[in-house]
Design a protein around this motif. Structure first.
Motif, PDB file in Angstrom:
ATOM      1  N   SER A  15      59.278  44.497 -28.676  1.00 43.14           N
ATOM      2  CA  SER A  15      58.519  43.254 -28.590  1.00 43.14           C
ATOM      3  C   SER A  15      57.046  43.572 -28.358  1.00 43.14           C
ATOM      4  CB  SER A  15      59.067  42.420 -27.435  1.00 43.14           C
ATOM      5  OG  SER A  15      58.031  41.729 -26.790  1.00 43.14           O
ATOM      6  N   SER A  16      56.176  42.945 -29.145  1.00 44.79           N
ATOM      7  CA  SER A  16      54.749  43.204 -28.946  1.00 44.79           C
ATOM      8  C   SER A  16      54.284  42.605 -27.626  1.00 44.79           C
ATOM      9  CB  SER A  16      53.922  42.688 -30.131  1.00 44.79           C
ATOM     10  OG  SER A  16      54.205  41.345 -30.370  1.00 44.79           O
ATOM     11  N   GLY A 117      50.190  37.004 -30.908  1.00 44.50           N
ATOM     12  CA  GLY A 117      50.396  36.027 -31.974  1.00 44.50           C
ATOM     13  C   GLY A 117      49.938  36.606 -33.289  1.00 44.50           C
ATOM     14  N   GLY A 118      50.239  35.907 -34.369  1.00 43.13           N
ATOM     15  CA  GLY A 118      49.926  36.413 -35.691  1.00 43.13           C
ATOM     16  C   GLY A 118      48.431  36.427 -35.954  1.00 43.13           C
ATOM     17  N   ASP A 151      46.508  41.898 -36.038  1.00 41.61           N
ATOM     18  CA  ASP A 151      45.440  42.810 -36.476  1.00 41.61           C
ATOM     19  C   ASP A 151      45.075  43.837 -35.413  1.00 41.61           C
ATOM     20  OD1 ASP A 151      45.331  41.377 -38.728  1.00 41.61           O
ATOM     21  OD2 ASP A 151      43.403  40.367 -38.316  1.00 41.61           O
ATOM     22  N   ASP A 152      45.075  43.368 -34.141  1.00 36.32           N
ATOM     23  CA  ASP A 152      44.594  44.232 -33.061  1.00 36.32           C
ATOM     24  C   ASP A 152      45.419  45.507 -32.912  1.00 36.32           C
ATOM     25  OD1 ASP A 152      42.501  42.525 -32.295  1.00 36.32           O
ATOM     26  OD2 ASP A 152      43.890  41.300 -31.109  1.00 36.32           O
ATOM     27  N   GLU A 157      39.803  50.729 -31.777  1.00 38.52           N
ATOM     28  CA  GLU A 157      39.272  50.017 -30.609  1.00 38.52           C
ATOM     29  C   GLU A 157      37.892  49.408 -30.892  1.00 38.52           C
ATOM     30  OE1 GLU A 157      40.506  49.117 -27.737  1.00 38.52           O
ATOM     31  OE2 GLU A 157      38.629  48.470 -26.811  1.00 38.52           O
ATOM     32  N   ALA A 158      37.081  50.142 -31.641  1.00 37.55           N
ATOM     33  CA  ALA A 158      35.728  49.642 -31.941  1.00 37.55           C
ATOM     34  C   ALA A 158      35.788  48.316 -32.684  1.00 37.55           C
ATOM     35  CB  ALA A 158      34.974  50.673 -32.764  1.00 37.55           C
ATOM     36  N   VAL A 159      36.865  48.098 -33.439  1.00 33.67           N
ATOM     37  CA  VAL A 159      37.011  46.845 -34.189  1.00 33.67           C
ATOM     38  C   VAL A 159      37.743  45.790 -33.360  1.00 33.67           C
ATOM     39  CG1 VAL A 159      37.984  45.765 -36.261  1.00 33.67           C
ATOM     40  CG2 VAL A 159      36.991  48.084 -36.386  1.00 33.67           C
ATOM     41  N   SER A 160      38.893  46.176 -32.770  1.00 33.11           N
ATOM     42  CA  SER A 160      39.719  45.177 -32.082  1.00 33.11           C
ATOM     43  C   SER A 160      39.166  44.842 -30.695  1.00 33.11           C
ATOM     44  CB  SER A 160      41.161  45.683 -31.936  1.00 33.11           C
ATOM     45  OG  SER A 160      41.260  46.633 -30.885  1.00 33.11           O
ATOM     46  N   GLY A 161      38.694  45.838 -29.992  1.00 26.60           N
ATOM     47  CA  GLY A 161      38.210  45.606 -28.620  1.00 26.60           C
ATOM     48  C   GLY A 161      39.335  45.294 -27.653  1.00 26.60           C
ATOM     49  N   LEU A 162      40.602  45.475 -28.050  1.00 21.83           N
ATOM     50  CA  LEU A 162      41.743  45.104 -27.196  1.00 21.83           C
ATOM     51  C   LEU A 162      41.720  45.888 -25.880  1.00 21.83           C
ATOM     52  CD1 LEU A 162      44.382  43.550 -26.750  1.00 21.83           C
ATOM     53  CD2 LEU A 162      45.583  45.360 -28.003  1.00 21.83           C
ATOM     54  N   GLY A 163      41.448  47.202 -25.997  1.00 18.88           N
ATOM     55  CA  GLY A 163      41.435  48.046 -24.793  1.00 18.88           C
ATOM     56  C   GLY A 163      40.401  47.571 -23.782  1.00 18.88           C
TER      57      GLY A 163
END
Lengths: 205, 387
Positions: A15-16, A117-118, A151-152, A157-163
């Motif tokens: 599960s994500s 989410g998607g 997408d994330d 990381e430079a694109v998503s910034g999730l971290g």
């Protein structure tokens, strides 16, 4: 020992939402370690409790397993909630968990809100729909939420910034967890014979 | 040990046949069930009080209980429950007192607050005042059954001046009262304060919860000085379906379980029997399960089984009563009576209450001077005086 519990509404395997819960808990634990506060973290998935949640909706009575999870959450020093978003709303199973949760059961507990989410266009489901529920239960819903879109997971990381989003939110939670004494929090017990309101006060009241 | 049956008079479709009894049929079946209870040797028949479909339990239980009193000689009559919230306590005092005379003292009451919110406004009451109504109304009822020429003022009804209940309770001894509540600590506290009984209708609840409610009541009973915690009066509910062979019991009961008004379409029969006192199986399984309740509830004096519900046909209900009365009740009664210490009271009967009254040993509401409660109250009063 401080305890932090994550409730994951993810139903897939893997599960994500649970993956996101693991990453957030790891970040919070690391933050706490930096300040010399050891913490115990745990993810609880709602999938095995799905039947119990529907049963409780119908009968009003929590199963033993569900009752134990309610207790664990009420005793935690910090809570992370991760929900999948379906059709722009938090998954019903996760909402149901909080709708059946003991009244004011999150009193004084900092709560980090997160979702998967998607598409990032689902991200306001947290602030619009989950935040009022947590606030109603007297939880201290933190200002920073974490949303991970499909997408994330595949972007650098430079694109998503999730971290970095996780790091900011984790720091907010870690600070409020560390500010609490390490003892296990008491769950309010209205059936404790020592704490009952004497009857003459009820009569006179 | 007092073992009986209790009914809520639900008019429910039989899921195996699709037929639903008329209200008239259900009411007449209730009489048949009550007569059967005496015939086969149950101690008590208790009826709910209801004001809404799909129930035909009487709005005023003494109407039904007076009829049953006339058809029986030994069976004790009780309620499950009498609404202490929405009924005028003056009428409760009068009606149940009259019933007590008619039935030669075979009456007890169980107080409850009602199963549905709308019942409050039907009788001009406010649901948000549920607990305060239960407290004030019972306090008045308690006085009306013990004092003549009562002067009284409260929040929920007009004042009384020099009022005396007619008829006054039989032999000047009111019916025994049980207070029923599933989860309100105030009601367990209320039962303890007066030295009354506490009934936990545990049929939908896990033993862990019921045990906590009982512990609260028992400890507070001792606090108010009515006796030791283990001497308090505890009642429990029960729900069983039996056949000689346990597989047959499960097969027969499952469609009723799966469609029952409270738990239908929810937990599985297997989960529900594991989590609650519901036992579906052989008489021996029922005996073992119900005798084991003593392990967590202590010595309890009243056990009431729900047998007529969920659309079960009357013939099945009567068969279940036969099985209970022949195979289960005598064993539970004998075992429980044998294990109960001599200084722990049995379920109160009128004769026992009269003897206690004449010996000057009626419980004092709130506790006598010897009680911890009295000492605490005195200390609190001194502290407040000093301020």
């Amino acid at each position: 020992m401080h305890t932090i519990v994550a409730i994951s509404g993810g139903v897939g395997s893997p599960s994500s939402s649970t993956k996101l819960a693991d990453r957030i808990l790891g970040a919070v634990r690391d933050q706490l370690q930096l300040t010399g506060v050891p913490a115990q973290v745990e993810v609880i998935e709602l999938r095995p409790l799905a039947h119990d949640l529907v049963d409780m909706t119908l009968t009003g009575i929590a199963s033993e397993a569900l009752g134990e999870v309610f207790d664990t959450v009420q005793q935690a020093h910090g809570v992370v909630v991760v929900t999948p978003v379906y059709n722009a709303a938090p998954l019903g199973l996760l909402s149901l968990f909080w709708q059946l949760f003991p009244d004011a059961g999150l009193r004084g507990i900092p709560v980090l809100l997160a979702a998967t989410g998607g598409t990032a266009r689902h991200s306001l489901a947290l602030d619009g729909q989950l935040r009022p529920l947590i606030t109603y239960l007297k939880g201290l819903a933190l200002p920073t939420t974490v949303f991970a879109a499909t997408d994330d997971w595949g972007s650098p990381e430079a694109v998503s910034g999730l971290g970095s989003r996780i790091a900011v939110a984790a720091e907010e939670l870690a600070r409020l967890v560390a500010a609490q004494p390490a003892e296990t929090r008491d769950v309010f017990d209205d059936l404790d014979p020592e704490g009952v309101t004497p009857f003459d006060q009820l009569l006179g009241g | 040990m007092e073992i009986g049956i209790f009914t809520i008079g639900d008019v429910t479709e039989d899921p195996t046949t699709g037929s639903t009894p008329s209200e008239h049929e259900r009411i007449k079946a209730t009489l048949e069930i009550a007569k059967k209870a005496e015939e086969v040797g149950f101690d008590v028949f208790a009826t709910g009080e209801h004001h809404n479909p799909p129930f035909v339990a009487p709005a005023n239980p003494p109407v039904l209980l007076a009829n049953i009193a006339a058809r029986t000689t030994r069976l004790r009559l009780s309620t499950a429950t009498t609404l202490i919230t929405t009924n005028d306590p003056v009428r409760l005092a009068e009606d149940y007192s009259y019933l007590q005379h008619l039935s030669d003292g075979r009456v007890s009451l169980m107080m409850g607050r009602g199963n549905t919110g709308p019942v409050y406004p039907w009788f001009g009451k406010d649901i948000r005042q549920g607990i305060p109504l239960a407290i004030e109304n019972y306090n008045l009822l308690h006085r009306l059954w013990r004092e003549k020429n009562v002067d009284w003022e409260g929040n929920f009804r007009t004042p009384l001046t020099g009022f005396t209940v007619t008829p006054f309770p039989l032999d000047d001894v009111p019916p025994f009262v049980w207070h029923g509540s599933i989860r309100s600590p105030e009601i367990a506290e209320q039962a303890a304060y007066y030295g009354d009984g506490f009934f936990h209708n545990n049929i939908f609840w896990p033993a862990s919860h019921t045990a906590r409610m009982i512990k609260l009541y028992r400890q507070r009973y001792e606090y108010y000085g009515h006796g030791r915690a283990d001497q308090a009066f505890v009642g429990l509910g029960g729900q069983v379906f039996m056949a000689k062979n346990s597989q047959d019991a499960v097969r027969s009961f499952r469609p009723y379980f799966d469609n029952a008004p409270v738990y239908g379409h929810g937990p599985s029969l297997e989960d529900f029997t594991a989590q609650t006192p519901l036992t579906v199986g052989s008489p021996q399984q029922v005996i073992e399960r119900y005798l084991s309740m003593r392990d967590w509830a202590g010595d309890f004096q009243r056990l009431l089984f729900l047998v007529d519900h969920a659309g079960l046909p009357t013939t099945t209900v009567l068969e279940q009563m036969d099985l209970l009365a022949e195979e289960v009740v005598p064993v539970i009664r004998k075992e429980m009576d044998a294990q109960r210490p001599a200084d722990v009271p049995d379920a109160p009967t009128h004769e026992w209450l009269v003897a206690r009254h004449r010996a000057g040993q009626d419980p004092v509401a709130g506790g006598t001077e010897d009680s911890k409660a009295y000492q605490d109250r005195t200390e609190r009063a001194v502290r407040e005086e000093a301020r």
